[in-house]
Enzyme design. Structure first.
Site, short mmCIF file in Angstrom:
data_model
loop_
_atom_site.label_atom_id
_atom_site.label_comp_id
_atom_site.label_asym_id
_atom_site.label_seq_id
_atom_site.Cartn_x
_atom_site.Cartn_y
_atom_site.Cartn_z
N LYS A 121 0.81 -1.21 0.00
CA LYS A 121 0.00 0.00 0.00
C LYS A 121 0.85 1.27 0.00
CE LYS A 121 -4.24 -2.11 1.26
NZ LYS A 121 -4.07 -3.45 1.83
C1 LIG Z 1 -4.70 -4.58 1.37
C2 LIG Z 1 -3.97 -5.84 1.29
C3 LIG Z 1 -4.37 -6.87 0.44
C4 LIG Z 1 -5.63 -6.81 -0.39
O1 LIG Z 1 -5.56 -5.81 -1.37
P1 LIG Z 1 -6.92 -5.30 -2.07
O2 LIG Z 1 -6.48 -4.19 -2.95
O3 LIG Z 1 -7.80 -4.84 -0.95
O4 LIG Z 1 -7.49 -6.45 -2.77
C5 LIG Z 1 -3.58 -8.01 0.36
N1 LIG Z 1 -2.46 -8.14 1.10
C6 LIG Z 1 -2.05 -7.17 1.94
C7 LIG Z 1 -0.83 -7.37 2.75
C8 LIG Z 1 -2.77 -5.98 2.06
O5 LIG Z 1 -2.36 -5.01 2.88
#
Ligand SMILES: *Cc1c(COP(=O)(O)O)cnc(C)c1O
Length: 458
Positions: free
Chosen positions: A111
Site C-alpha cells: 500500500k
Molecule cells: C490490502 C492488502 C491486500 C488486499 O488488497 P486489495 O487491494 O484490498 O485487494 C492483500 N495483502 C495485503 C498485505 C494488504 O495489505
C-alpha cells in the site's frame, strides 16, 4: 482525462475532483471515460524505462491536464525515496515461484507504493492550501499505516484512521499507532473492517458533514491508488518478455487485482489474473458461481483480506454489464435491499476470460509458509502465501508471478506459529518496539465516530 461514475455515466469529473472525493456523489465509483491502449511498439518503449520513469508515463495518462508531466516525474521520484530499493519493487525467483516483492516501503506493505504518491498529490494539487482537509480512512491493517506515513506532519491535513479493534496483527497496530504525530488520529472501532468501511462511506454520503470537515478519502476505492498500482504489473511483466504471464494476487477489496485488469486493458499481455482469497471468499464465490453475497467476516491469518464487501468489484461489474450504469445501480440497490445479487452464465463467462479464483484456508496458508521456509529458507507473509496457494493448480507453459503484498515482519506471530522462526527486523522498523502506542477505542456507530472527529477539530 475525464471521469464518470459507475452508476451515472452522464456526469463528468476531472482528476482533482475524483482524487479529493474518492466516492462519487451517487455512491458509485469513479472510472475513466476512456482508457488508453498501448500498441506493441509503445509497450516495447515502456519496457526500457526505470520504475519511476515508467510510473510517470502511466500515471500522467490519468491525471493530465491537472498535473504537469515534469512535475509529476519529480513528485514520483520524491515519493519513492523512502523505499529501500531505487526500483521500488524486487523480483526474485524462490523455488519455482517468481515473487514480486512490493513491500519495501516505509510501512512494509504494497500500500505504500500508491500512498506515498498520494501524499505528495495532496500538495501538488493544493488541496489543503485554502482550507484544512480531513482525510478519513478505513483500514484492514495496512492502508492506515501507509496513509499515516504518507500524510504525517503535512500542513493543513489531519488523518483519521478507523481500524477494526483487535482484528489486525500486533505489528500492524504497532506501526499504525506509533508513527504518527499530532495530525494523526487512530480509532479502534469495535467491529470488522467492513463496519469501518461502512462508517466511512456513510460519512462521505452525508453532504453536510463531508463539507463541514472538508473530508477527503484515500481508501482503495480512490482511483489514484489504482493508477499507481498499475505500474508494477507493467514493470514486473517486462522482466519476463515473450513469456505467457499469469499474476496471482492476494485479494480483499479487489483494488490491487483490478489494477492488473486495467493494465491488461491497456495492452499489457497478461493471460490471467488469479484472485487469491482466504476464507472470506465472496470473490471466489461470485467468480466461480455468480452469486455476490457478503456473509459475516471471519477473522483469518491474513487480516488485510478479511473483507466481505469488496468495493472495487463494482468497477469490474461496469464492464461486465457492458457499461450500463443503470444496471450497475440496480444490482447495487439489490445488494442493499436483499443482501445479494446474482450474475448470469454469460456474465460469469466474461469474468472468467480474465480471472481465475481460488480460496486458501488458514491451514493451507500455514503449510505454505512452512514449506517455503524449509525448502527455500525464505519467509513469506500469510497474504503472499495465499497467492502461492491459489496458483498451485495452475499448470502449463506460463510464468506465474506472485505478488508479495506484505513483509513477513508485519505478521511475525503467524510466521513463528508456522515455522518456529523469528523474522529479522527490517531497517524501516528500527526503534519501533520502544515507541508508545496512541489510539482510542470507539463503538461501531456513525454518530460516535462523527462526534469524535468534530471533537478533535474544535
Ligand atoms: C490490502 C492488502 C491486500 C488486499 O488488497 P486489495 O487491494 O484490498 O485487494 C492483500 N495483502 C495485503 C498485505 C494488504 O495489505
Amino acid at each position: 482525462m475525464e471521469y464518470i461514475s459507475t452508476r451515472n455515466k452522464n456526469l463528468n469529473y476531472n482528476f482533482k475532483e475524483i482524487f479529493l472525493r474518492g466516492l462519487a456523489p451517487d455512491g458509485g465509483l469513479f472510472i475513466p471515460k476512456k482508457i488508453k491502449t498501448f500498441n506493441k511498439s509503445e509497450i516495447e518503449g515502456l519496457s526500457q524505462l526505470t520504475y519511476t520513469d515508467l510510473a510517470a508515463e502511466i500515471i500522467s495518462l490519468f491525471c493530465s491536464p491537472d498535473i504537469d508531466k515534469n512535475n509529476l516525474k519529480k513528485l514520483i521520484k520524491k515519493s519513492y525515496q523512502s523505499f529501500i530499493t531505487e526500483e521500488v519493487v524486487k523480483i526474485k525467483k524462490v523455488g519455482d515461484v517468481n515473487l514480486v516483492e512490493l513491500y519495501h516501503g516505509p510501512t512494509l506493505a504494497f500500500k505504500d507504493i500508491a500512498m506515498q504518491v498520494l501524499g505528495n498529490l495532496y500538495d501538488e494539487l493544493k488541496i489543503a492550501s485554502a482550507k484544512a482537509v480531513n482525510v478519513v480512512v478505513a483500514t484492514s491493517g495496512d492502508t492506515g499505516s501507509a496513509a499515516i506515513a504518507a500524510l504525517n506532519d503535512r500542513k493543513n491535513i489531519n488523518v483519521f484512521v478507523l481500524h477494526p479493534h483487535n482484528k489486525i496483527s500486533k505489528m500492524q497496530r504497532k506501526i499504525m499507532t506509533t508513527i504518527g504525530s499530532n495530525n494523526i488520529y487512530n480509532l479502534a472501532v469495535k467491529g470488522t473492517f467492513d463496519d469501518c468501511q461502512k462508517l466511512v462511506k456513510e460519512m462521505f454520503s452525508e453532504n453536510n458533514f463531508r463539507e463541514k470537515i472538508n473530508m477527503s478519502g484515500v481508501n482503495s476505492i480512490n482511483w489514484a491508488r489504482i493508477v499507481c498500482q498499475i505500474v508494477y504489473y507493467f514493470y514486473s511483466a517486462f522482466k519476463f518478455k515473450n513469456k505467457k504471464i499469469i499474476f496471482s494476487v492476494p485479494t480483499g477489496n479487489f483494488g490491487d487485482i483490478y489494477a492488473g485488469y486495467v493494465a491488461k486493458k491497456m495492452g499489457l499481455p497478461i493471460e490471467k489474473l488469479i484472485v487469491a482469497t482466504n476464507e472470506n471468499d465472496i470473490l471466489e464465490r461470485v467468480i466461480n458461481f455468480g452469486e455476490y453475497k457478503p456473509s459475516k467476516v471471519k477473522p483469518s491469518l491474513s487480516p488485510s483480506m478479511d473483507v466481505q464487501i469488496s468495493s472495487n468489484f463494482e468497477r469490474l461489474l461496469f464492464d461486465v454489464l457492458n457499461h450500463d450504469d443503470k444496471k450497475v445501480s440496480n444490482l447495487m440497490s439489490k445488494l442493499l435491499s436483499e443482501g445479494s445479487f446474482k450474475l448470469n452464465k454469460e456474465q460469469i463467462k466474461t469474468i472468467k476470460k480474465d480471472f481465475f479464483a481460488n480460496k486458501v484456508t488458514d491451514k493451507e496458508t500455514l503449510k505454505i509458509i512452512k514449506t517455503f521456509s524449509e525448502k527455500y529458507n525464505f519467509l513469506i507473509d500469510p497474504h503472499t502465501a495465499t497467492a502461492v496457494g491459489a496458483a498451485k493448480n495452475v499448470k502449463g507453459d506460463f510464468e506465474i508471478l506472485i505478488l508479495g503484498t506484505a513483509h513477513p515482519y508485519k505478521f511475525l506471530e503467524t510466521i513463528k506459529m508456522a515455522t518456529n522462526e523469528e523474522v529479522k527486523m527490517p531497517k524501516q522498523m528500527r526503534g519501533i518496539l520502544d515507541k508508545k502506542e496512541k489510539y482510542d477505542i470507539l463503538e461501531n456507530n456513525t454518530s460516535d465516530v462523527k462526534n469524535y472527529i468534530l471533537g478533535k477539530l474544535s
